[in-house]
Design a protein around this motif. Structure first.
Motif, PDB file in Angstrom:
ATOM      1  N   UNK A 205       0.833  -1.211   0.000  1.00 29.96           N
ATOM      2  CA  UNK A 205       0.000   0.000   0.000  1.00 29.96           C
ATOM      3  C   UNK A 205       0.864   1.257   0.000  1.00 29.96           C
ATOM      4  N   UNK A 206       1.977   1.226   0.742  1.00 26.39           N
ATOM      5  CA  UNK A 206       2.874   2.381   0.761  1.00 26.39           C
ATOM      6  C   UNK A 206       3.497   2.616  -0.610  1.00 26.39           C
ATOM      7  N   UNK A 207       3.868   1.539  -1.311  1.00 28.13           N
ATOM      8  CA  UNK A 207       4.453   1.685  -2.653  1.00 28.13           C
ATOM      9  C   UNK A 207       3.420   2.238  -3.622  1.00 28.13           C
ATOM     10  N   UNK A 208       2.182   1.777  -3.529  1.00 26.66           N
ATOM     11  CA  UNK A 208       1.133   2.287  -4.416  1.00 26.66           C
ATOM     12  C   UNK A 208       0.886   3.770  -4.187  1.00 26.66           C
ATOM     13  N   UNK A 209       0.872   4.191  -2.931  1.00 25.44           N
ATOM     14  CA  UNK A 209       0.695   5.616  -2.651  1.00 25.44           C
ATOM     15  C   UNK A 209       1.865   6.439  -3.189  1.00 25.44           C
ATOM     16  N   UNK A 210       3.069   5.908  -3.088  1.00 31.19           N
ATOM     17  CA  UNK A 210       4.235   6.614  -3.622  1.00 31.19           C
ATOM     18  C   UNK A 210       4.149   6.745  -5.140  1.00 31.19           C
ATOM     19  N   UNK A 211       3.747   5.673  -5.804  1.00 34.39           N
ATOM     20  CA  UNK A 211       3.601   5.722  -7.268  1.00 34.39           C
ATOM     21  C   UNK A 211       2.520   6.720  -7.668  1.00 34.39           C
TER      22      UNK A 211
END
Length: 213
Positions: free
Chosen positions: A151-157
């Motif tokens: 979820x953190x990676x998706x928010x960063x993207x």
């Protein structure tokens, strides 16, 4: 009806009104501000269920970060919202079906045995000396560590994509390259031209209409 139940129904009504305003507002900025109100109201409901950490996270993360990102994208992108709204009613039947399914699911959850505000507060109650932050943090960083990181990676993207969209070139917009401005020399912009000095000529003799004698 006690005070807690009255506050719950009051803020639940405000939350429903703000959510309805989000999808019916013509101005996207007004819709985003209505979503901010919905987030604040949802945080109050979390507080009623003694989930202070989730309430504070909802305000800090969604209102303080996500909504600022939404407003940044809405105000910086050159989007023709009138053109986007032309096909609004074409998708209304599908949206109505999805909304009806979600409403039925929520009603089934509320009418199920053991559901209700009193039971929810009873479940949220913790022994003395144990915080709900610890009870929430231990599963997140142990059992659900991989979904949390995804979820953190998706928010960063999503954040990088939103910033990159604002950097696209628009039509009829003039851009200045600072490097070209710094590299400019005097001879490239200034040209000295020598000109002859202006000389005042004597006034010409006025012609006379009298015939010569």
């Amino acid at each position: 009806m006690n005070l807690t139940t009255a506050i719950f129904y009051l803020f639940a009504a405000i939350l429903l009104g703000a959510s309805l305003r989000v999808i019916t507002a013509r101005n996207p900025v007004h819709a985003a501000l209505s979503l901010v109100l919905a987030f604040f109201t949802g945080a109050v409901l979390w507080m009623l269920m003694q989930a202070e950490f989730l309430a504070i996270s909802l305000v800090l993360v969604y209102v303080g970060a996500v909504m600022v990102l939404f407003l940044f994208v809405v105000m910086m992108l050159d989007i023709n919202f009138e053109e986007l709204r032309e096909g609004f009613w074409n998708y209304f039947p599908v949206a109505a079906v999805v909304a009806a399914i979600m409403a039925v699911e929520m009603v089934l959850v509320l009418v199920a045995p053991g559901a209700g505000i009193k039971d929810m507060t009873a479940v949220a109650a913790l022994p003395e000396g144990v915080s709900n932050i610890k009870q929430l943090g231990v599963p997140i960083y142990t059992t659900y560590l991989l979904p949390f990181e995804l979820a953190a990676v998706l928010l960063l993207v999503a954040m990088i994509a939103a910033v990159s969209l604002t950097l696209r070139r628009r039509k009829h917009t003039k851009y200045i390259n600072p490097a070209e401005q710094i590299a400019v020399k005097r001879n490239d912009r200034l040209r000295i031209v020598k000109m002859q000095a202006e000389v005042e000529l004597p006034p010409a003799a006025e012609p006379t209409d009298k015939p010569a004698a």
